[in-house]
Motif scaffolding. Structure first.
Motif, mmCIF file in Angstrom:
data_model
loop_
_atom_site.group_PDB
_atom_site.id
_atom_site.type_symbol
_atom_site.label_atom_id
_atom_site.label_comp_id
_atom_site.label_asym_id
_atom_site.label_seq_id
_atom_site.Cartn_x
_atom_site.Cartn_y
_atom_site.Cartn_z
ATOM 1 N N ALA A 168 0.847 -1.199 0.000
ATOM 2 C CA ALA A 168 0.000 0.000 0.000
ATOM 3 C C ALA A 168 0.878 1.242 0.000
ATOM 4 C CB ALA A 168 -0.909 0.007 1.221
ATOM 5 N N ALA A 169 0.368 2.305 -0.605
ATOM 6 C CA ALA A 169 1.084 3.574 -0.603
ATOM 7 C C ALA A 169 1.237 4.079 0.825
ATOM 8 C CB ALA A 169 0.344 4.596 -1.451
ATOM 9 N N ILE A 170 2.420 4.581 1.157
ATOM 10 C CA ILE A 170 2.661 5.143 2.480
ATOM 11 C C ILE A 170 1.901 6.461 2.593
ATOM 12 C CG2 ILE A 170 4.415 6.080 4.024
ATOM 13 C CD1 ILE A 170 6.405 4.113 2.800
ATOM 14 N N ALA A 171 1.071 6.568 3.604
ATOM 15 C CA ALA A 171 0.212 7.741 3.766
ATOM 16 C C ALA A 171 1.043 9.015 3.876
ATOM 17 C CB ALA A 171 -0.668 7.577 5.001
ATOM 18 N N ASN A 172 0.614 10.038 3.159
ATOM 19 C CA ASN A 172 1.179 11.389 3.208
ATOM 20 C C ASN A 172 2.564 11.504 2.580
ATOM 21 O OD1 ASN A 172 -1.110 12.224 4.809
ATOM 22 N ND2 ASN A 172 -0.077 11.325 6.601
ATOM 23 N N ALA A 173 3.104 10.403 2.051
ATOM 24 C CA ALA A 173 4.433 10.442 1.448
ATOM 25 C C ALA A 173 4.383 11.191 0.118
ATOM 26 C CB ALA A 173 4.962 9.030 1.239
ATOM 27 N N PRO A 174 5.487 11.800 -0.301
ATOM 28 C CA PRO A 174 5.507 12.494 -1.589
ATOM 29 C C PRO A 174 5.372 11.501 -2.750
ATOM 30 C CG PRO A 174 7.714 12.383 -0.664
ATOM 31 C CD PRO A 174 6.781 11.903 0.407
ATOM 32 N N THR A 175 4.958 11.984 -3.868
ATOM 33 C CA THR A 175 4.861 11.189 -5.087
ATOM 34 C C THR A 175 5.878 11.723 -6.096
ATOM 35 O OG1 THR A 175 3.112 12.626 -5.940
ATOM 36 C CG2 THR A 175 2.430 10.680 -4.674
ATOM 37 N N GLY A 176 5.930 11.088 -7.254
ATOM 38 C CA GLY A 176 6.857 11.530 -8.280
ATOM 39 C C GLY A 176 8.307 11.302 -7.931
ATOM 40 N N CYS A 177 8.584 10.308 -7.071
ATOM 41 C CA CYS A 177 9.948 10.056 -6.573
ATOM 42 C C CYS A 177 10.708 9.127 -7.510
ATOM 43 C CB CYS A 177 9.897 9.460 -5.173
ATOM 44 S SG CYS A 177 8.898 10.412 -4.004
ATOM 45 N N ASN A 178 12.036 9.188 -7.401
ATOM 46 C CA ASN A 178 12.902 8.294 -8.171
ATOM 47 C C ASN A 178 13.340 7.072 -7.383
ATOM 48 O OD1 ASN A 178 12.862 10.089 -10.336
ATOM 49 N ND2 ASN A 178 14.690 11.176 -9.629
ATOM 50 N N ALA A 179 13.515 7.215 -6.072
ATOM 51 C CA ALA A 179 14.073 6.125 -5.274
ATOM 52 C C ALA A 179 13.761 6.361 -3.801
ATOM 53 C CB ALA A 179 15.585 6.017 -5.487
ATOM 54 N N ILE A 180 14.053 5.346 -2.996
ATOM 55 C CA ILE A 180 13.780 5.375 -1.564
ATOM 56 C C ILE A 180 15.015 4.900 -0.817
ATOM 57 C CG2 ILE A 180 12.886 3.018 -1.449
ATOM 58 C CD1 ILE A 180 10.742 4.000 0.486
ATOM 59 N N LEU A 181 15.209 5.406 0.395
ATOM 60 C CA LEU A 181 16.300 4.950 1.259
ATOM 61 C C LEU A 181 15.831 5.011 2.701
ATOM 62 C CD1 LEU A 181 19.288 4.215 1.881
ATOM 63 C CD2 LEU A 181 19.770 6.675 1.920
ATOM 64 N N SER A 182 15.949 3.898 3.421
ATOM 65 C CA SER A 182 15.675 3.866 4.854
ATOM 66 C C SER A 182 16.996 4.131 5.564
ATOM 67 C CB SER A 182 15.110 2.495 5.249
ATOM 68 O OG SER A 182 14.812 2.443 6.616
ATOM 69 N N THR A 183 17.073 5.220 6.310
ATOM 70 C CA THR A 183 18.346 5.644 6.879
ATOM 71 C C THR A 183 18.649 4.900 8.176
ATOM 72 O OG1 THR A 183 17.575 7.434 8.330
ATOM 73 C CG2 THR A 183 17.826 7.943 5.978
ATOM 74 N N SER A 184 19.906 4.999 8.591
ATOM 75 C CA SER A 184 20.338 4.348 9.823
ATOM 76 C C SER A 184 19.625 4.908 11.046
ATOM 77 C CB SER A 184 21.854 4.524 10.000
ATOM 78 O OG SER A 184 22.568 4.051 8.886
ATOM 79 N N GLU A 185 19.156 6.155 10.961
ATOM 80 C CA GLU A 185 18.508 6.815 12.093
ATOM 81 C C GLU A 185 16.990 6.637 12.078
ATOM 82 O OE1 GLU A 185 22.297 8.296 10.940
ATOM 83 O OE2 GLU A 185 20.430 8.611 9.837
ATOM 84 N N ARG A 186 16.485 5.772 11.171
ATOM 85 C CA ARG A 186 15.063 5.448 11.102
ATOM 86 C C ARG A 186 14.223 6.595 10.538
ATOM 87 N NH1 ARG A 186 12.529 0.856 11.198
ATOM 88 N NH2 ARG A 186 10.972 1.499 12.739
ATOM 89 N N PHE A 187 14.733 7.192 9.475
ATOM 90 C CA PHE A 187 13.963 8.064 8.614
ATOM 91 C C PHE A 187 13.825 7.364 7.263
ATOM 92 C CE2 PHE A 187 16.109 10.836 11.583
ATOM 93 C CZ PHE A 187 15.204 11.845 11.880
ATOM 94 N N ILE A 188 12.858 7.769 6.471
ATOM 95 C CA ILE A 188 12.804 7.358 5.074
ATOM 96 C C ILE A 188 13.123 8.567 4.215
ATOM 97 C CG2 ILE A 188 11.278 6.711 3.176
ATOM 98 C CD1 ILE A 188 9.979 4.686 4.913
ATOM 99 N N PHE A 189 14.107 8.421 3.339
ATOM 100 C CA PHE A 189 14.424 9.427 2.330
ATOM 101 C C PHE A 189 13.631 9.129 1.067
ATOM 102 C CE2 PHE A 189 18.984 11.111 3.378
ATOM 103 C CZ PHE A 189 18.493 11.673 4.551
ATOM 104 N N ALA A 190 12.934 10.126 0.553
ATOM 105 C CA ALA A 190 12.348 10.063 -0.789
ATOM 106 C C ALA A 190 13.249 10.880 -1.705
ATOM 107 C CB ALA A 190 10.932 10.620 -0.783
#
Length: 494
Positions: A168-190
């Motif tokens: 499922a799409a992550i609620a409130n996340a941005p769209t039109g992204c190229n890639a994703i990264l889950s950081t070591s500090e527990r953030f998601i980079f779009a």
């Protein structure tokens, strides 16, 4: 009797002319040099009879909190998971936008002019390509998260395999992204958030549904100062590396109020594709760029290659978005799979052994892969959608396993040598055969002698000024080859 050792350093050298490879290995397929001996790579077998639909260009393995193992596979047309028993489940999100199996030239009105260029001559760089669709996959705790480069949404799958439930799409996340990264500090980079190719946007810490910055959270965004498009991000010790197709940047956690600081650390070293980078240790990344091979070990630096000239002349640049890097930690190798100049789909590979500092080449069709770790063997996906375990046995689907040297100058000056015997050096004699190819001049006609089955000694008969040696696998076994020697006597001159 003059025994001449055919002592060849490990790895393939294929820059420049054939004669420049004198005394080095010039061509190879499905072999490796490891601990100073030539040997076959391990073979492969299908992990299951199940396939995924579409061209797979994203692969991730992980364990959930109960210790169960999973394989996530992204294709141009969907998203799939395979459990540890080999069952495949389609978890393609509702409303997912399918992408491109191949890179496609934009051929709309005004992009091309009919008949302007001669057949076989590369067109000037005046058109755009829609790249082949790739997936960046990561984990958020025990959950799978991912982003298709064409669809642009961030998705999460919460392990509902038996029900089953799609991602499922992550609620409130941005769209039109190229890639994703889950950081070591527990953030998601779009990466490339909101359709801005330079924008990095992140959620609040530990909350991947809160993307709006406020005084009570750590959500935020930053626009890189770069002319490139963000393609990928990787975790290394103490920071995160972010690549565009032009340059490389770092993202370092600094806490409130800025949360992350960003710095450009390399120019002209951007990725050739979104999946062309591998992290090989806590602090080292190695990648392929349009400008050559590069590495980060605290600093960004070019990585000299013994086969770069060959690879960059051999690659189909129009399909460069399919290049995929796979780390093989057991042997200290990074493999890049790429489509050759005569192919639309991936059919070739180049490898770098970072422990022993040598290069290798060959042919194999694998569209994505991942290192051993969660699973006991490296996993790779073929162009027809099967997941294979690699480094298993010595079955190669009838492919030829060989290594061929450049020419040895066995005489002095213009002297011709007559070769009568070969003294083999094998772990188990008879596992390989040998051919010899002779020339009198670097660009002269070539004559082939053999294949010779190994005996001790092996009777051979040929003459020449330059001799190349080709070793081919004769039995499906874990063979080893050391330094062959030939018995040669001086002949006439020519």
């Amino acid at each position: 009797m003059a025994l001449i050792p055919l002592q060849v350093p490990p790895g393939v050298y294929r820059n420049g002319t054939d004669y420049q490879s004198a005394g080095r290995w010039y061509d190879a397929n499905l072999v490796r040099w490891y601990e100073k001996t030539l040997r076959p790579i391990g073979g492969w077998r299908k992990r299951s009879s199940n396939t995924v639909t579409g061209s797979a260009r994203g692969l991730l393995t992980w364990r959930d909190n109960d210790g169960d193992r999973w394989i996530g596979i992204g294709t141009h047309s969907g998203l799939y998971v395979m459990n540890q028993t080999g069952t495949v489940q389609d978890i393609t999100p509702t409303g997912f936008t399918s992408g491109n199996a191949d890179a496609v030239a934009k051929l709309g009105y005004g992009y091309q002019t009919y008949g302007n260029f001669a057949y076989g001559v590369a067109r000037p760089d005046t058109t755009s390509l829609d790249p082949a669709t790739t997936w960046s996959l990561d984990t958020w705790g025990e959950y799978l998260v991912g982003c298709s480069s064409t669809d642009g949404k961030l998705y999460e799958w919460q392990l509902d395999f038996a029900t089953p439930t799609v991602a499922a799409a992550i609620a409130n996340a941005p769209t039109g992204c190229n890639a994703i990264l889950s950081t070591s500090e527990r953030f998601i980079f779009a990466l490339g958030a909101g359709g801005n190719p330079r924008k990095v946007q992140w959620c609040d810490q530990e909350n991947n549904t809160d993307w709006t910055p406020s005084t009570t959270n750590q959500a935020g965004d930053f626009e890189l100062s770069t002319p490139g498009n963000l393609l990928a991000g990787k975790r290394v010790r103490g920071l995160h590396l972010l690549w565009t197709d032009v340059d490389c940047h770092t993202a370092t956690y600094v806490g409130q109020p800025f949360v992350y600081s960003f710095e450009k650390i390399g120019s002209g070293c951007g990725l050739i594709s979104s999946q062309s980078v591998a992290v090989v240790s806590d602090a080292v990344a190695i990648w392929m760029s349009r400008s050559g091979f590069w590495m980060y070990d605290g600093y960004v630096k070019p990585l000299p290659s013994d086969v770069g000239d060959y690879v960059y002349r051999n690659i189909n640049i129009g399909q460069q978005s399919k290049v995929y890097a796979v780390h093989n930690s057991a042997f200290g190798e990074v493999w890049w799979f790429y489509p050759s100049a005569g192919s639309v789909e991936v059919d070739s590979y180049v490898t770098y052994n970072y422990r022993e500092n040598h290069w290798n080449i060959g042919t194999l069709s694998r569209t994505c892969g991942t290192d051993r770790g969660v699973y006991s063997k490296p996993l790779m996906v073929s162009s027809d959608g099967y997941v294979y375990e690699h480094e298993v046995g010595f079955d190669y689907d009838s492919a030829t396993v060989f290594a061929e040297s450049g020419a040895f100058q066995i005489g002095t000056g213009d002297q011709i040598m007559n070769v009568r015997e070969l003294i083999p050096d094998e772990l188990t004699q008879g596992d390989v055969t040998v051919k010899f190819k002779t020339r009198y001049y670097p660009n002269g006609d070539e004559s082939t002698f053999g294949a010779y089955s190994m005996a001790n000694p092996t009777s051979v008969r040929f003459s020449g000024r330059q001799v190349a040696m080709r070793i081919e696998m004769a039995s499906n076994d874990d063979w080893r080859v050391g330094t062959m020697r030939i018995d040669a006597v001086a002949g006439g001159r020519r």
